[in-house]
Design a protein around this motif. Structure first.
Motif, PDB file in Angstrom:
ATOM      1  N   UNK A   1       0.853  -1.184   0.000  1.00  0.00           N
ATOM      2  CA  UNK A   1       0.000   0.000   0.000  1.00  0.00           C
ATOM      3  C   UNK A   1       0.881   1.223   0.000  1.00  0.00           C
ATOM      4  N   UNK A   2       0.272   2.382  -0.054  1.00  0.00           N
ATOM      5  CA  UNK A   2       1.088   3.581   0.109  1.00  0.00           C
ATOM      6  C   UNK A   2       0.361   4.543   1.017  1.00  0.00           C
ATOM      7  N   UNK A   3       1.104   5.453   1.581  1.00  0.00           N
ATOM      8  CA  UNK A   3       0.534   6.383   2.554  1.00  0.00           C
ATOM      9  C   UNK A   3      -0.452   7.338   1.900  1.00  0.00           C
ATOM     10  N   UNK A   4      -1.461   7.734   2.663  1.00  0.00           N
ATOM     11  CA  UNK A   4      -2.276   8.876   2.254  1.00  0.00           C
ATOM     12  C   UNK A   4      -1.729  10.128   2.940  1.00  0.00           C
ATOM     13  N   UNK A   5      -1.333   9.928   4.187  1.00  0.00           N
ATOM     14  CA  UNK A   5      -0.588  10.989   4.863  1.00  0.00           C
ATOM     15  C   UNK A   5      -1.418  12.080   5.507  1.00  0.00           C
ATOM     16  N   UNK A   6      -2.742  11.961   5.487  1.00  0.00           N
ATOM     17  CA  UNK A   6      -3.567  13.020   6.059  1.00  0.00           C
ATOM     18  C   UNK A   6      -3.307  13.218   7.545  1.00  0.00           C
ATOM     19  N   UNK A   7      -3.440  12.120   8.319  1.00  0.00           N
ATOM     20  CA  UNK A   7      -3.241  12.230   9.761  1.00  0.00           C
ATOM     21  C   UNK A   7      -1.795  12.598  10.077  1.00  0.00           C
ATOM     22  N   UNK A   8      -0.875  12.021   9.327  1.00  0.00           N
ATOM     23  CA  UNK A   8       0.550  12.312   9.534  1.00  0.00           C
ATOM     24  C   UNK A   8       0.820  13.801   9.326  1.00  0.00           C
ATOM     25  N   UNK A   9       0.309  14.328   8.214  1.00  0.00           N
ATOM     26  CA  UNK A   9       0.542  15.740   7.912  1.00  0.00           C
ATOM     27  C   UNK A   9      -0.094  16.624   8.969  1.00  0.00           C
ATOM     28  N   UNK A  10      -1.326  16.274   9.384  1.00  0.00           N
ATOM     29  CA  UNK A  10      -2.015  17.105  10.369  1.00  0.00           C
ATOM     30  C   UNK A  10      -1.262  17.118  11.693  1.00  0.00           C
ATOM     31  N   UNK A  11      -0.706  15.957  12.079  1.00  0.00           N
ATOM     32  CA  UNK A  11       0.021  15.891  13.342  1.00  0.00           C
ATOM     33  C   UNK A  11       1.296  16.722  13.283  1.00  0.00           C
ATOM     34  N   UNK A  12       1.989  16.648  12.138  1.00  0.00           N
ATOM     35  CA  UNK A  12       3.280  17.321  12.054  1.00  0.00           C
ATOM     36  C   UNK A  12       3.152  18.814  11.816  1.00  0.00           C
ATOM     37  N   UNK A  13       2.240  19.212  10.913  1.00  0.00           N
ATOM     38  CA  UNK A  13       2.204  20.634  10.546  1.00  0.00           C
ATOM     39  C   UNK A  13       0.857  21.296  10.799  1.00  0.00           C
ATOM     40  N   UNK A  14      -0.053  20.570  11.434  1.00  0.00           N
ATOM     41  CA  UNK A  14      -1.346  21.166  11.738  1.00  0.00           C
ATOM     42  C   UNK A  14      -2.349  20.905  10.634  1.00  0.00           C
ATOM     43  N   UNK A  15      -3.645  21.021  10.977  1.00  0.00           N
ATOM     44  CA  UNK A  15      -4.686  20.633  10.021  1.00  0.00           C
ATOM     45  C   UNK A  15      -4.733  21.521   8.787  1.00  0.00           C
ATOM     46  N   UNK A  16      -4.453  22.801   8.937  1.00  0.00           N
ATOM     47  CA  UNK A  16      -4.645  23.704   7.797  1.00  0.00           C
ATOM     48  C   UNK A  16      -3.533  23.528   6.786  1.00  0.00           C
ATOM     49  N   UNK A  17      -2.302  23.628   7.250  1.00  0.00           N
ATOM     50  CA  UNK A  17      -1.174  23.420   6.337  1.00  0.00           C
ATOM     51  C   UNK A  17      -1.227  21.994   5.791  1.00  0.00           C
ATOM     52  N   UNK A  18      -1.612  21.045   6.658  1.00  0.00           N
ATOM     53  CA  UNK A  18      -1.689  19.652   6.227  1.00  0.00           C
ATOM     54  C   UNK A  18      -2.675  19.471   5.089  1.00  0.00           C
ATOM     55  N   UNK A  19      -3.886  20.001   5.259  1.00  0.00           N
ATOM     56  CA  UNK A  19      -4.904  19.872   4.209  1.00  0.00           C
ATOM     57  C   UNK A  19      -4.428  20.537   2.923  1.00  0.00           C
ATOM     58  N   UNK A  20      -3.796  21.675   3.082  1.00  0.00           N
ATOM     59  CA  UNK A  20      -3.307  22.407   1.911  1.00  0.00           C
ATOM     60  C   UNK A  20      -2.244  21.582   1.168  1.00  0.00           C
ATOM     61  N   UNK A  21      -1.337  21.014   1.927  1.00  0.00           N
ATOM     62  CA  UNK A  21      -0.261  20.243   1.297  1.00  0.00           C
ATOM     63  C   UNK A  21      -0.809  19.020   0.570  1.00  0.00           C
ATOM     64  N   UNK A  22      -1.690  18.264   1.237  1.00  0.00           N
ATOM     65  CA  UNK A  22      -2.229  17.071   0.586  1.00  0.00           C
ATOM     66  C   UNK A  22      -3.029  17.475  -0.657  1.00  0.00           C
ATOM     67  N   UNK A  23      -3.752  18.586  -0.582  1.00  0.00           N
ATOM     68  CA  UNK A  23      -4.505  19.056  -1.751  1.00  0.00           C
ATOM     69  C   UNK A  23      -3.574  19.381  -2.902  1.00  0.00           C
ATOM     70  N   UNK A  24      -2.493  20.066  -2.606  1.00  0.00           N
ATOM     71  CA  UNK A  24      -1.548  20.423  -3.669  1.00  0.00           C
ATOM     72  C   UNK A  24      -0.982  19.156  -4.305  1.00  0.00           C
ATOM     73  N   UNK A  25      -0.686  18.168  -3.456  1.00  0.00           N
ATOM     74  CA  UNK A  25      -0.189  16.902  -3.998  1.00  0.00           C
ATOM     75  C   UNK A  25      -1.220  16.325  -4.972  1.00  0.00           C
ATOM     76  N   UNK A  26      -2.490  16.352  -4.589  1.00  0.00           N
ATOM     77  CA  UNK A  26      -3.534  15.773  -5.442  1.00  0.00           C
ATOM     78  C   UNK A  26      -3.696  16.560  -6.739  1.00  0.00           C
ATOM     79  N   UNK A  27      -3.658  17.888  -6.649  1.00  0.00           N
ATOM     80  CA  UNK A  27      -3.797  18.705  -7.859  1.00  0.00           C
ATOM     81  C   UNK A  27      -2.643  18.413  -8.813  1.00  0.00           C
ATOM     82  N   UNK A  28      -1.444  18.355  -8.259  1.00  0.00           N
ATOM     83  CA  UNK A  28      -0.278  18.095  -9.109  1.00  0.00           C
ATOM     84  C   UNK A  28      -0.356  16.699  -9.710  1.00  0.00           C
ATOM     85  N   UNK A  29      -0.820  15.733  -8.914  1.00  0.00           N
ATOM     86  CA  UNK A  29      -0.941  14.385  -9.461  1.00  0.00           C
ATOM     87  C   UNK A  29      -1.954  14.344 -10.604  1.00  0.00           C
ATOM     88  N   UNK A  30      -3.052  15.082 -10.453  1.00  0.00           N
ATOM     89  CA  UNK A  30      -4.071  15.080 -11.505  1.00  0.00           C
ATOM     90  C   UNK A  30      -3.585  15.801 -12.756  1.00  0.00           C
TER      91      UNK A  30
END
Lengths: 345, 259, 294
Positions: free
Chosen positions: A66-95
């Protein structure tokens, strides 16, 4: 994990896109408060980290990675807002740049993985940190549970989307789908949870100041409700969504025979696990996860599906904790692992 | 995986599609995809029309067919979904090769298959003809929030750097007799990930310092992206694609006003 | 004229660790000075004080002053800091930290664009800086496609494009192969021997005045370019003692947050006891006496 075009119909995709835009605007706003003009470089590096982490496969079971989704990891390390933003950017770039995940499904994917996964993960971590010691192992345990819960809930987000905008009415009730997905994703979530827990523990030991969830004031200002209640709500919500909903939603189950499942396994065997949410993959992994439970729920004993879902979650939690504690001890050698499960890091 | 991933999609060519402004291409790809998704699944002819359009675009853009075929394998999990739907769906059933299949499910599977494939092909054409940097410039010109385009820019810049660090750490781990197999590696893997995060975060801090030293105050200067924006002619040329798609939809889409 | 004056500079990090214990240092315009010292001596902390990144405004652990030219650094004065950061160019050790934009040209343009340059004036400035480090042919390339030596030269260019009066280099020779190391040395020497702006202008045959007038820049831009044609002062932080000897006529040793030695580089390197006391060592077989200065 990425939903492609055509699975969810246009209007629902658009509605989700609108929701994603609004919540992202909020995230950007709050992320700026967290990082001010450091936002672009810092969040960019964190997003690169998440992207890199997602590209590294890890073994879930022999032959299955499997591979990480990283939502909880990102939120724990950098907080929910930056975390959500980062994961979103990853998804936009992937698309856009890697053609991974449909353009029209971008809103759906962001809602599940970036917004839901991160928010749930963060709430669970914040809740648990009220009970656990504020140190490396405390935050490690919290992020483990948060990862499992957030991965399961992200999968339930897909069930909701399919319920709202799936084109084909299924003989299998949404309860069954929900339970099956919850079971599978509990397993994926354990893998993710173990990795996220060790990752966060490593960081917390070296630079606790970098772990957002360990910063004193943030936690006390972020949570106003009483801690015990929050934890209970978190765990209860996981159980309800994984099992309870399926109990109430379960309609008359229909046959789902093992042959179709096996056929699916063959179909999919060539590919890496790039998507965990598709029904086929679900079925396949579910079989591997523990078919007796799967059969139990789906084979048609009226009203037991929800129970199966709950049992699945509880058992997977237990297994997960066992693995987690096991991983903390010095690992023993001697068991041979199939060479196919060797991952590329 | 890491290596080469970050710029693997762009196919270097000189074609009219490559030279189209990125913001035009993004809008066109999105509009085309939405048109495809909005098409009723029974309109088989319309999907044929879209496929021809995608093919024609690929030829004009000089993107090799083999490349497209190989890259579209990313869609494989959804093909499996599509194959499964006929067994799961409710409603009237037909017997096909001794299997009892749902009619609705067959249509549903076809729906996912055709829309998913066309969507992936369109996205691949976009990624093949536009460099990552240009895509970000395009998003920027389309008024995407600067926070997001900038984060994406930093992400793409440092992805390789991080992947290299991850690779070096893994080699260092294996060199000290860590056995990279199955579950046993998970601890080394994950603590490596923790170290990778530390390095990423600390690099972020250093990058910020270096930017500050050159006068950064929170906004990238607009002058950096001042080169050629899309002309009206480019917009018109680009708009032709979704317009043709909409015409195909209206002609063969099975709507009541079908001529 | 003095390019840099540091007076009894003290600094403690928020965690209580004191990095600078009263540093005094004066550097004249056009001098090339090597800042030597063991790991943990406070070199990086000192460098970050030179353009006002440290200390943060109203920081309790900070005391003393840093003056660049005539301007004293005030961390609370944002406009003043912009001017300081134009005048003091820092080249950081890892060029990957410095080069963050997708192409070389964009990255070199980042600094001058922050200063308000636009259009042709900006392009001219980028070309001038890249020409000065011999990287003009690599304008459109992505930083991660360049070798480390090339990236470090581009990193120097990103700072040169701001026409600094004081060029600060943090470990410029680290990890370079011998050839890249020598090429960088030649570039650094050529920069400080002729005024940067003059060199760039004569090379490209541009009339700066005309370009600036075209782009509508005001007198501020003109006076800036006037200042920049003064010889560039250089402060090089390094462990690479032969490199210090080759490039800098003067050296200072920083240890435990204080300047402990200051003098001609050759003399300092010849004092074996001094070097040993401060954990500095010449490479095997190297003698500072027989090396001729470039």
């Amino acid at each position: 994990m990425h939903i492609s075009n055509g699975i969810i119909n246009g209007p629902v995709s658009l509605a989700y896109a609108a929701i994603a835009v609004i919540l992202l605007a909020l995230s950007i706003n709050r992320a700026r408060q967290d990082l001010s003009d450091r936002l672009a470089p810092m969040a960019g590096l964190v997003a690169a980290f998440i992207f890199a982490a997602q590209m590294l496969n890890f073994p879930v079971l022999p032959g299955v990675s499997g591979h990480l989704l990283g939502g909880a990891l990102a939120a724990t390390l950098v907080g929910p807002w930056v975390g959500a933003l980062c994961v979103s950017v990853v998804l936009v770039v992937q698309a856009l740049i890697f053609a991974d995940g449909g353009l029209s499904a971008l809103g759906l994917n962001i809602a599940n993985m970036a917004l839901l996964g991160t928010a749930v993960g963060y709430l669970v971590v914040v809740g648990l940190m009220k009970l656990l010691p504020r140190n490396a192992s405390g935050v490690g345990t919290a992020v483990f549970v948060a990862s499992v819960v957030s991965v399961i809930l992200a999968s339930q987000g897909f069930v909701l989307q399919y319920y709202l905008g799936g084109d084909v009415a299924l003989t299998v009730g949404y309860g069954e789908i929900s339970a099956a997905l919850a079971g599978v994703h509990a397993l994926i979530g354990i893998g993710e949870g173990v990795i996220a827990a060790i990752t966060v523990t490593t960081v917390a030991k070296v630079r606790p100041d970098l772990v957002y969830a360990l910063r004193g004031q943030r936690l006390t200002t972020a949570v106003t409700a009483s801690p015990r209640r929050l934890v209970l709500v978190g765990i209860f919500a996981a159980l309800v969504l994984a099992g309870g909903v399926s109990y109430f939603a379960s309609s008359a189950p229909d046959g789902l025979d093992a042959t179709t499942l096996k056929g699916c396994t063959v179909d999919e065997a060539t590919g890496e696990i790039t998507g965990g949410q598709c029904i086929a993959q679900t079925a396949k992994e579910h079989e591997l996860a523990g078919s007796w439970l799967g059969d139990y729920g789906i084979s048609g004993i009226e009203g037991t599906t929800g129970v199966a879902g709950v049992i699945g979650v509880v058992i997977t939690f237990a297994i997960g904790l066992a693995i987690f504690w096991g991983a903390r001890r010095r690992r023993a050698r001697g068991e041979s692992a199939p060479s196919t499960s060797e991952t590329r890091v | 995986m890491g290596a080469g991933h970050a710029h693997a999609m762009y196919v270097h060519q000189h074609s009219p599609v490559h030279h189209l402004a990125p913001e035009v291409k993004i809008v066109v790809a999105l509009a085309f995809t939405i048109t495809v998704v909005a098409t009723p699944r029974e309109a088989v002819v319309a999907f044929g029309g879209y496929a021809l359009m995608v093919l024609a675009l690929a030829v004009v853009a000089r993107v090799p067919a083999a490349w497209l075929a190989k890259r579209s394998l990313i869609e494989l999990p959804f093909v499996a979904t599509a194959l499964l739907l006929p067994f799961f769906a409710s409603g009237p059933r037909v017997d096909l090769l001794g299997l009892s299949l749902s009619v609705d499910g067959l249509w549903g599977g076809w729906n996912i298959l055709v829309k998913g494939t066309l969507g992936v092909l369109i996205a691949l054409l976009l990624a093949a003809t536009t460099s990552a940097r240009d895509l970000l410039v395009g998003l920027d010109r389309l008024r995407a929030p600067q926070a997001m385009t900038q984060i994406a820019m930093f992400m793409l810049r440092y992805l390789e750097v991080l992947a290299d660090e991850a690779r070096r750490m893994r080699i260092a781990r294996v060199s000290r007799l860590d056995d990279p197999r199955f579950l046993w590696q998970i601890k080394g893997f994950a603590s490596g990930l923790g170290t990778l995060f530390l390095r990423a975060f600390e690099r972020g801090e250093r990058v910020y310092l270096a930017m500050q030293s050159r006068g950064y105050t929170g906004r990238l200067p607009a002058a950096l992206h001042a080169d050629s924006t899309a002309t009206a002619r480019q917009w018109a040329a680009g708009a032709a694609i979704p317009l043709v798609a909409v015409v195909v939809l209206l002609l063969f889409g099975g709507y009541p006003w079908k001529p | 004229m003095e390019a840099l004056r540091i007076e009894s500079l003290r600094y403690s990090y928020p965690d209580g660790h004191q990095a600078l214990h009263g540093v005094d240092l004066r550097i004249g315009a056009g001098e090339r000075v090597a800042l030597l010292g063991p790991n943990g001596a406070g070199k990086t902390t000192l460098v970050l004080h030179l353009n006002g990144i440290l200390p943060a405004p109203r920081m309790p652990g900070a005391a003393g002053s840093v003056t660049v030219g005539e301007q004293r650094i005030d961390p609370a004065d944002r406009a003043g800091l912009t001017e300081i950061r134009r005048r003091v160019g820092i080249v950081f050790q890892d060029p990957d930290d410095q080069l963050f934009l997708p192409t070389v040209a964009e990255d070199v343009a980042f600094g001058p664009a922050n200063l308000g340059l636009r259009g042709d004036a900006l392009h001219a400035r980028v070309d001038e800086a890249l020409a000065a480090v011999g990287m003009l042919d690599h304008k459109g390339r992505a930083p991660h496609h360049l070798s480390l030596g090339q990236r470090r030269r581009v990193a120097v260019a990103t700072v040169l494009a701001m026409r600094p009066e004081l060029l600060v280099l943090d470990e410029p020779s680290s990890n370079l192969d011998p050839q890249a190391r020598r090429e960088l040395a030649e570039i650094l020497l050529s920069l400080t021997e002729s005024g940067l702006a003059e060199r760039g202008l004569t090379e490209r045959g541009l009339t700066e005045r005309g370009l600036l007038a075209e782009s509508g820049l005001t007198e501020r831009g003109l006076t800036e370019s006037g200042q920049a044609s003064a010889p560039v002062t250089m402060l090089m932080v390094t462990h690479d003692l032969p490199y210090a000897l080759q490039l800098c006529e003067r050296a200072v040793i920083l240890d435990e947050g204080r300047i402990v030695a200051d003098g001609p580089t050759g003399e300092l390197l010849a004092d074996a006891d001094l070097l040993a006391r401060h954990r500095l060592e010449l490479p095997f077989g190297f003698s500072p006496h027989v090396t001729t200065m470039p």
